[in-house]
Design a protein around this motif. Structure first.
Motif, PDB file in Angstrom:
ATOM      1  N   ALA A  33       0.860  -1.179   0.000  1.00 57.39           N
ATOM      2  CA  ALA A  33       0.000   0.000   0.000  1.00 57.39           C
ATOM      3  C   ALA A  33       0.896   1.227   0.000  1.00 57.39           C
ATOM      4  N   MET A  34       0.371   2.288  -0.548  1.00 59.66           N
ATOM      5  CA  MET A  34       1.106   3.551  -0.534  1.00 59.66           C
ATOM      6  C   MET A  34       0.212   4.631   0.035  1.00 59.66           C
ATOM      7  N   GLY A  35       0.825   5.509   0.768  1.00 63.18           N
ATOM      8  CA  GLY A  35       0.058   6.546   1.423  1.00 63.18           C
ATOM      9  C   GLY A  35       0.688   7.914   1.275  1.00 63.18           C
ATOM     10  N   ASP A  99       3.953   0.851   2.502  1.00 60.54           N
ATOM     11  CA  ASP A  99       3.737  -0.199   3.489  1.00 60.54           C
ATOM     12  C   ASP A  99       3.845  -1.532   2.766  1.00 60.54           C
ATOM     13  N   ASP A 100       4.972  -2.227   2.944  1.00 61.67           N
ATOM     14  CA  ASP A 100       5.139  -3.495   2.245  1.00 61.67           C
ATOM     15  C   ASP A 100       4.659  -4.683   3.074  1.00 61.67           C
ATOM     16  N   PRO A 108      -5.955  -0.009   3.498  1.00 62.27           N
ATOM     17  CA  PRO A 108      -4.603   0.378   3.910  1.00 62.27           C
ATOM     18  C   PRO A 108      -4.591   0.939   5.331  1.00 62.27           C
ATOM     19  N   ARG A 109      -3.473   0.828   5.968  1.00 60.56           N
ATOM     20  CA  ARG A 109      -3.332   1.341   7.324  1.00 60.56           C
ATOM     21  C   ARG A 109      -3.088   2.850   7.296  1.00 60.56           C
ATOM     22  N   GLY A 113       3.510   4.526  11.753  1.00 59.36           N
ATOM     23  CA  GLY A 113       4.389   3.399  12.052  1.00 59.36           C
ATOM     24  C   GLY A 113       4.205   2.197  11.155  1.00 59.36           C
ATOM     25  N   ALA A 114       3.097   2.174  10.421  1.00 54.57           N
ATOM     26  CA  ALA A 114       2.847   1.045   9.525  1.00 54.57           C
ATOM     27  C   ALA A 114       3.666   1.128   8.249  1.00 54.57           C
ATOM     28  N   TYR A 115       4.195   2.292   7.972  1.00 55.08           N
ATOM     29  CA  TYR A 115       4.892   2.530   6.708  1.00 55.08           C
ATOM     30  C   TYR A 115       6.394   2.477   6.927  1.00 55.08           C
TER      31      TYR A 115
END
Length: 128
Positions: A33-35, A99-100, A108-109, A113-115
């Motif tokens: 995911a990307m944020g 986020d891998d 997605p989170r 801290g998830a990234y």
């Protein structure tokens, strides 16, 4: 080594638009995911939007809903953030992150801290 490179920031008047891009490189990615996050002057870094690698799951923070659109081109490992109807309070350094550890088909989170990987940031300034 994973690298995230952002582009597209700048100075715009209230009501204007900008499009941010962030390209990930350095290794092969599968499910991720990307944020986008932002940090305004004197503020903590906050979540803006995130999207799954397939584009099928995405979410926004309330303050940008209806104005921002996040999209993904997973053939290029690139995420975009189209920002319309910009306001002075949108002024911030915008960071993309990856986020891998993302697990499909969940959303997605949103926590920092998830990234695991972060770009260098791009300045967005909205003048009144």
């Amino acid at each position: 080594q994973v690298q995230l490179v952002e582009s597209g920031g700048g100075l715009v008047q209230t009501g204007g638009s900008l499009r941010l891009s962030c390209a990930a490189s350095g290794r092969a990615f599968s499910h991720y995911a990307m944020g986008w996050f932002r940090q305004g002057p004197g503020k903590e870094r906050e979540f803006v939007a995130a999207i799954s690698w397939s584009g099928g799951r995405y979410l926004y923070t309330d303050s940008v809903k209806g104005r921002y659109t996040i999209s993904m081109d997973n053939t290029k490992n690139t995420v975009y953030l189209q920002m319309n109807s910009l306001k002075p309070e949108d002024t911030a350094v915008y960071y993309c992150a990856l986020d891998d550890q993302y697990e499909s088909p969940y959303y997605p989170r949103v926590s920092l801290g998830a990234y695991d990987y972060w770009g260098q940031g791009t300045q967005v300034t909205v003048s009144s």
